[in-house]
Design a protein around this motif. Sequence first.
Motif, short mmCIF file in Angstrom:
data_model
loop_
_atom_site.label_atom_id
_atom_site.label_comp_id
_atom_site.label_asym_id
_atom_site.label_seq_id
_atom_site.Cartn_x
_atom_site.Cartn_y
_atom_site.Cartn_z
N SER A 19 11.55 -47.46 21.67
CA SER A 19 10.76 -48.09 22.63
C SER A 19 10.26 -49.33 22.30
CB SER A 19 9.87 -47.01 23.01
OG SER A 19 8.80 -46.70 22.18
N ARG B 52 13.89 -52.31 23.91
CA ARG B 52 14.04 -52.70 25.47
C ARG B 52 14.78 -53.95 25.92
NH1 ARG B 52 8.33 -52.02 24.73
NH2 ARG B 52 7.87 -54.03 25.08
N ASP C 136 19.09 -44.96 29.95
CA ASP C 136 18.23 -45.56 29.37
C ASP C 136 18.06 -45.47 27.70
OD1 ASP C 136 17.61 -46.64 31.86
OD2 ASP C 136 15.81 -45.20 32.06
N ALA D 229 18.90 -47.98 24.91
CA ALA D 229 18.01 -48.40 23.97
C ALA D 229 18.40 -48.40 22.44
CB ALA D 229 16.71 -47.68 24.32
#
Length: 425
Positions: free
Chosen positions: A25, A30, A76, A80
């Motif tokens: 994260s 990102r 997502d 990532a």
Amino acid sequence: MTATVIPARRPADRCSWGDLHRAPSGVRARIGGIVADGLFRRAVSRLPVRVQFPDGTVLGDPTATAPPVMIVHRPDDFAARVGESGLIGFGESYMAGDWSAPDLTAVLEVFAGRAATLIPRPLQRLRGMVIPRPPGSEKGTTRNTRSNISRHYDLSNELFALFLDETLTYSSALFDDDVAASGWNDLAAAQHRKIDRLLDGAGVGQGSRVLEIGTGWGELAIRAAARGATVRSVTLSTEQQDLACKRIAEAGYADRVQVDLLDYRQVEGRYDAVVSVEMIEAVGHQFWGTYFRTLDRLLSPGGRIAIQAITMPHDRMLATRSTYTWVHKYIFPGGFLPSVRAIEEITARQTSLCVRQRLSMGDHYARTLRLWDERFAVHAPEVDALGFDDVFRRMWHFYLCYSEAGFRSGYLDVQQFVLDRRETR
């Protein structure tokens, strides 16, 4: 010979594959995820594959007939991981369950067949800035190699026995002409056919002094001893050494075969035949010259060498030799695949050896890997009972399918080489 009973030797809780249940994260993940998502969607939109997303989006070449299906469950997290770690993240996202495929090999074959063109050429120039280099701790020095080998081959003899045939041979088999129709019941004979062809190429017979570099679990040494040879075999895996010695003794050849825990560079003596099966892949490209000079030094006058090696195209070898990959991180630390050209050039420039014979058998390896993967799936409960978790099982499935896809696409090949000295001709 009959199958050996393999005792449980290692603790059940032996797996540590990192925490993949939580996607990265950080800033790199990102920002990289946004870029990776765009590149991935652009690439797959023109490939013969069907990529399904949770929101109903479907990507892929619409003209493709019956394309393999890739199902992205967590877009997502997938983006990532790929954004942060590239192709390493692609494999880790499968391990984590971010995506799946009913036929994983078929999906990976699509990507493997286009490995050189998936990323736009202008971005390929930035490869060195974003792709990690192999860590120095995995370089194939005498200091590091024991650890590199142990991380794979010392996982568990019991684990390997679950998906290998009774010969415990962990390299490509050589089937009869109808490779695609060959099944599990044909595998042991095909492994013996492969071994016998190598022994024939090296001229192994009654009274031969044989050096084997990379013992495996002893099957080649047993078959060489059965021909009347005396064998010295070297390995860096304590698990393999232990079980190979047991199998050799059970076959009645303990007086003909010696198995040493020793780096190939430390072997002394002269041998009529040197045989090495899929061991050069673990050497590292920096040490290929050392490897072949060692074989040259150990070979008696008039002797022959037979090796089996997984190979890749020369241009891809040059483009990727400084790249740290998913396979390095999770399967074979420190390894790298040579090209046929690299083997021929190194032996010509740095040794007195010359390649005399060569056999390509990539389709045989694809079939071997498919049979191993099917067997591994059948024995999933036993894998669990050994203490390997679901992340490991997905990792191992990905590894076997990834390898099969490489051979099916032609990106990888496996070759048998027979070498002798130039001055003998």
